[in-house]
Motif scaffolding. Structure first.
Motif, PDB file in Angstrom:
ATOM      1  N   PRO A 113      31.774  20.246  42.574  1.00 54.43           N
ATOM      2  CA  PRO A 113      31.524  19.089  41.687  1.00 54.43           C
ATOM      3  C   PRO A 113      32.030  17.773  42.268  1.00 54.43           C
ATOM      4  N   ARG A 114      33.159  17.811  42.958  1.00 56.21           N
ATOM      5  CA  ARG A 114      33.688  16.590  43.567  1.00 56.21           C
ATOM      6  C   ARG A 114      32.762  16.064  44.655  1.00 56.21           C
ATOM      7  N   TYR A 115      32.226  16.971  45.476  1.00 60.84           N
ATOM      8  CA  TYR A 115      31.298  16.550  46.525  1.00 60.84           C
ATOM      9  C   TYR A 115      30.020  15.966  45.925  1.00 60.84           C
ATOM     10  N   ILE A 116      29.536  16.588  44.849  1.00 60.22           N
ATOM     11  CA  ILE A 116      28.308  16.086  44.220  1.00 60.22           C
ATOM     12  C   ILE A 116      28.538  14.704  43.625  1.00 60.22           C
ATOM     13  N   THR A 117      29.672  14.524  42.944  1.00 64.72           N
ATOM     14  CA  THR A 117      29.981  13.221  42.346  1.00 64.72           C
ATOM     15  C   THR A 117      30.080  12.132  43.411  1.00 64.72           C
ATOM     16  N   ARG A 118      30.767  12.447  44.517  1.00 66.18           N
ATOM     17  CA  ARG A 118      30.913  11.477  45.598  1.00 66.18           C
ATOM     18  C   ARG A 118      29.564  11.169  46.246  1.00 66.18           C
ATOM     19  N   ALA A 119      28.730  12.203  46.419  1.00 63.98           N
ATOM     20  CA  ALA A 119      27.407  11.985  47.009  1.00 63.98           C
ATOM     21  C   ALA A 119      26.548  11.108  46.110  1.00 63.98           C
ATOM     22  N   VAL A 120      26.624  11.334  44.792  1.00 69.35           N
ATOM     23  CA  VAL A 120      25.869  10.500  43.851  1.00 69.35           C
ATOM     24  C   VAL A 120      26.332   9.049  43.937  1.00 69.35           C
ATOM     25  N   GLY A 121      27.661   8.829  44.049  1.00 69.92           N
ATOM     26  CA  GLY A 121      28.173   7.471  44.177  1.00 69.92           C
ATOM     27  C   GLY A 121      27.697   6.785  45.443  1.00 69.92           C
ATOM     28  N   LEU A 122      27.710   7.507  46.571  1.00 74.51           N
ATOM     29  CA  LEU A 122      27.227   6.921  47.820  1.00 74.51           C
ATOM     30  C   LEU A 122      25.738   6.594  47.747  1.00 74.51           C
ATOM     31  N   ILE A 123      24.971   7.488  47.154  1.00 75.03           N
ATOM     32  CA  ILE A 123      23.526   7.248  47.044  1.00 75.03           C
ATOM     33  C   ILE A 123      23.247   6.081  46.100  1.00 75.03           C
ATOM     34  N   ARG A 124      24.065   5.950  45.028  1.00 71.08           N
ATOM     35  CA  ARG A 124      23.867   4.832  44.107  1.00 71.08           C
ATOM     36  C   ARG A 124      24.155   3.497  44.809  1.00 71.08           C
ATOM     37  N   ASP A 125      25.216   3.448  45.606  1.00 73.78           N
ATOM     38  CA  ASP A 125      25.505   2.226  46.359  1.00 73.78           C
ATOM     39  C   ASP A 125      24.392   1.908  47.343  1.00 73.78           C
ATOM     40  N   TRP A 126      23.898   2.957  48.026  1.00 73.78           N
ATOM     41  CA  TRP A 126      22.812   2.740  48.977  1.00 73.78           C
ATOM     42  C   TRP A 126      21.540   2.294  48.269  1.00 73.78           C
ATOM     43  N   GLN A 127      21.301   2.853  47.073  1.00 76.31           N
ATOM     44  CA  GLN A 127      20.111   2.482  46.319  1.00 76.31           C
ATOM     45  C   GLN A 127      20.201   1.045  45.818  1.00 76.31           C
ATOM     46  N   ASP A 128      21.396   0.640  45.343  1.00 81.20           N
ATOM     47  CA  ASP A 128      21.553  -0.754  44.889  1.00 81.20           C
ATOM     48  C   ASP A 128      21.328  -1.733  46.043  1.00 81.20           C
ATOM     49  N   ASN A 129      21.831  -1.391  47.213  1.00 84.34           N
ATOM     50  CA  ASN A 129      21.621  -2.241  48.374  1.00 84.34           C
ATOM     51  C   ASN A 129      20.156  -2.307  48.756  1.00 84.34           C
ATOM     52  N   LEU A 130      19.479  -1.172  48.646  1.00 78.18           N
ATOM     53  CA  LEU A 130      18.059  -1.136  48.991  1.00 78.18           C
ATOM     54  C   LEU A 130      17.229  -1.920  47.984  1.00 78.18           C
ATOM     55  N   GLN A 131      17.574  -1.788  46.695  1.00 77.89           N
ATOM     56  CA  GLN A 131      16.807  -2.487  45.666  1.00 77.89           C
ATOM     57  C   GLN A 131      17.002  -3.996  45.734  1.00 77.89           C
ATOM     58  N   SER A 132      18.169  -4.439  46.222  1.00 75.72           N
ATOM     59  CA  SER A 132      18.377  -5.875  46.356  1.00 75.72           C
ATOM     60  C   SER A 132      17.477  -6.487  47.425  1.00 75.72           C
ATOM     61  N   HIS A 133      17.088  -5.689  48.413  1.00 75.29           N
ATOM     62  CA  HIS A 133      16.193  -6.186  49.461  1.00 75.29           C
ATOM     63  C   HIS A 133      14.729  -5.856  49.179  1.00 75.29           C
ATOM     64  N   PHE A 134      14.500  -4.730  48.474  1.00 77.78           N
ATOM     65  CA  PHE A 134      13.127  -4.306  48.180  1.00 77.78           C
ATOM     66  C   PHE A 134      13.019  -4.043  46.678  1.00 77.78           C
ATOM     67  N   PRO A 135      12.694  -5.038  45.894  1.00 77.97           N
ATOM     68  CA  PRO A 135      12.624  -4.855  44.425  1.00 77.97           C
ATOM     69  C   PRO A 135      11.571  -3.843  43.986  1.00 77.97           C
ATOM     70  N   VAL A 136      10.649  -3.481  44.859  1.00 77.26           N
ATOM     71  CA  VAL A 136       9.585  -2.576  44.470  1.00 77.26           C
ATOM     72  C   VAL A 136      10.106  -1.171  44.160  1.00 77.26           C
ATOM     73  N   VAL A 137      11.302  -0.830  44.657  1.00 75.11           N
ATOM     74  CA  VAL A 137      11.833   0.519  44.454  1.00 75.11           C
ATOM     75  C   VAL A 137      12.821   0.573  43.288  1.00 75.11           C
ATOM     76  N   GLU A 138      12.823  -0.454  42.417  1.00 72.59           N
ATOM     77  CA  GLU A 138      13.774  -0.467  41.308  1.00 72.59           C
ATOM     78  C   GLU A 138      13.517   0.657  40.317  1.00 72.59           C
ATOM     79  N   THR A 139      12.265   1.095  40.182  1.00 70.85           N
ATOM     80  CA  THR A 139      11.956   2.130  39.198  1.00 70.85           C
ATOM     81  C   THR A 139      12.339   3.526  39.666  1.00 70.85           C
TER      82      THR A 139
END
Length: 373
Positions: A113-139
């Motif tokens: 569970p700890r690894y999954i939680t940390r992986a979700v956090g890293l992916i969320r940060d990466w997704q926020d960074n990606l959405q700031s440059h490419f708004p088309v992937v916000e959905t």
């Protein structure tokens, strides 16, 4: 012209009864055949995996049995000697790894569970960074999908551990039993089956059995040896770092490597995820990436193992391999992805041999007709 009399009522009634009886008989036969097929499917549903593993074990042990059989002893006694040697090796391996394995497995279940939680956090940060440059992937919410996927994996592991233990216990009984009879009587049974072929096709059936069995023996031994080497390379490479669960990660990388193209990618995901969570993005993390990608896959697998062990045996176009993996996965899941390539290889051999013999017989018949003329 003489008029022919029409059908009498008795003849019409007889024809009606005959057609009715024929339809009823056909429906009864179809229903009986369907019931028989469903009964056979239910009776043999749990035998596919034991028989498949028994065939794999048979191909692996056949060279050792033949080597011992050369010492002027019976085949049954040679099989018994091989079984005793394998049992001793397994006992030593289990006695060495069992104490560490239980502790490591329980720790992994607790840390997952700890690894999954940390992986979700890293992916969320990466997704926020990606959405700031490419708004088309916000959905597209990748972090939520990853969390649900991780929770499903965790639930499957927790719920499937007791079932897996029971199934492994049954396999430990059935697989050696089936393998013993395959090793002892497999060739005789296949020859008896081939002898039922018509004289015209007997040679073709015999050649098909020889080529397919030889192809499968080389392919299975090559794939198993490739998986073992990749697993050992990954385990040794990870042991130079502070990453946890290096033996488990090596075993997982070796087993997943049995699936072409997709397996190596899947096999490196847990190790890279654990390295990101526990070690960060320092030098040890990049060494682990190098072990997975450059050392194990590029150098060891693609440059050494595949040209020596696999390429000359499989000899299939990459598109055919990908289609075999997809179709096998649709039918039998992960197991189907593993056996899809050898099944495609068997079909290729069968098609080529049948075409060769049809061409040979057509040429021979044409030559015989020309001589008669």
């Amino acid at each position: 012209m003489e008029n022919r009399p029409g059908l009498t009522r008795a003849q019409v009634l007889l024809i009606y009864l005959v057609f009715t009886a024929a339809i009823a008989t056909g429906l009864a036969l179809f229903s009986s055949a369907s019931n028989l097929i469903s009964l056979l499917q239910r009776a043999s549903s749990g035998l596919f995996l034991p028989i498949l593993l028994s065939l794999i074990l048979t191909f692996l042990l056949e060279p050792v049995v033949q080597f011992i059989e050369r010492e002027e002893i019976s085949r049954t006694f040679a099989i018994f000697v091989v079984y005793v040697l394998v049992a001793m090796l397994l006992f030593l391996f289990v006695a060495w790894i069992a104490p560490h394995w239980e502790t490591m497995w329980l720790a992994l279940r607790a840390d997952l569970p700890r690894y999954i939680t940390r992986a979700v956090g890293l992916i969320r940060d990466w997704q926020d960074n990606l959405q700031s440059h490419f708004p088309v992937v916000e959905t597209f919410d990748l972090s939520t999908k990853t969390r649900l996927w991780g929770e499903a994996i965790l639930a499957t592991i927790l719920a499937g551990t007791p079932k897996s233990a029971l199934r492994i216990g049954s396999l430990m009984v059935l697989v050696p039993l089936f393998s013993f009879f395959f090793l002892k009587d497999g060739n005789r049974l296949m020859r008896s089956f081939i002898s039922l072929a018509p004289n015209r096709h007997f040679e073709m059936a015999l050649d098909l059995y020889y080529y397919i069995s030889r192809q499968m023996a080389h392919f299975i031994r090559g794939r198993i040896l490739e998986a073992v080497i990749i697993g050992v390379v990954v385990m040794v490479g990870l042991s130079f770092t502070d990453i946890r669960y290096a033996p488990l990660l090596g075993i997982f990388a070796g087993v997943s490597n049995l699936v072409p193209y997709i397996g190596p990618v899947v096999g490196m995901i847990p190790g890279i995820l654990i390295a990101m969570v526990d070690l960060g993005f320092g030098g040890q993390f990049w060494w682990i990436v190098i072990v997975y990608i450059l050392i194990s896959q590029v150098i060891v697998d693609n440059f050494i193992l595949i040209p020596i062990l696999i390429s000359r045996v499989s000899n299939l176009h990459p598109l055919v391999v990908i289609l075999a993996i997809i179709m096998g996965g649709k039918l039998y899941g992960v197991l189907g992805m593993i056996i899809g390539v050898p099944v495609a290889s068997i079909l290729k051999i069968a098609i080529l041999e049948i075409h060769h013999y049809r061409r040979t017989f057509s040429i021979g018949e044409a030559a015989g007709l020309s001589k008669r003329r």
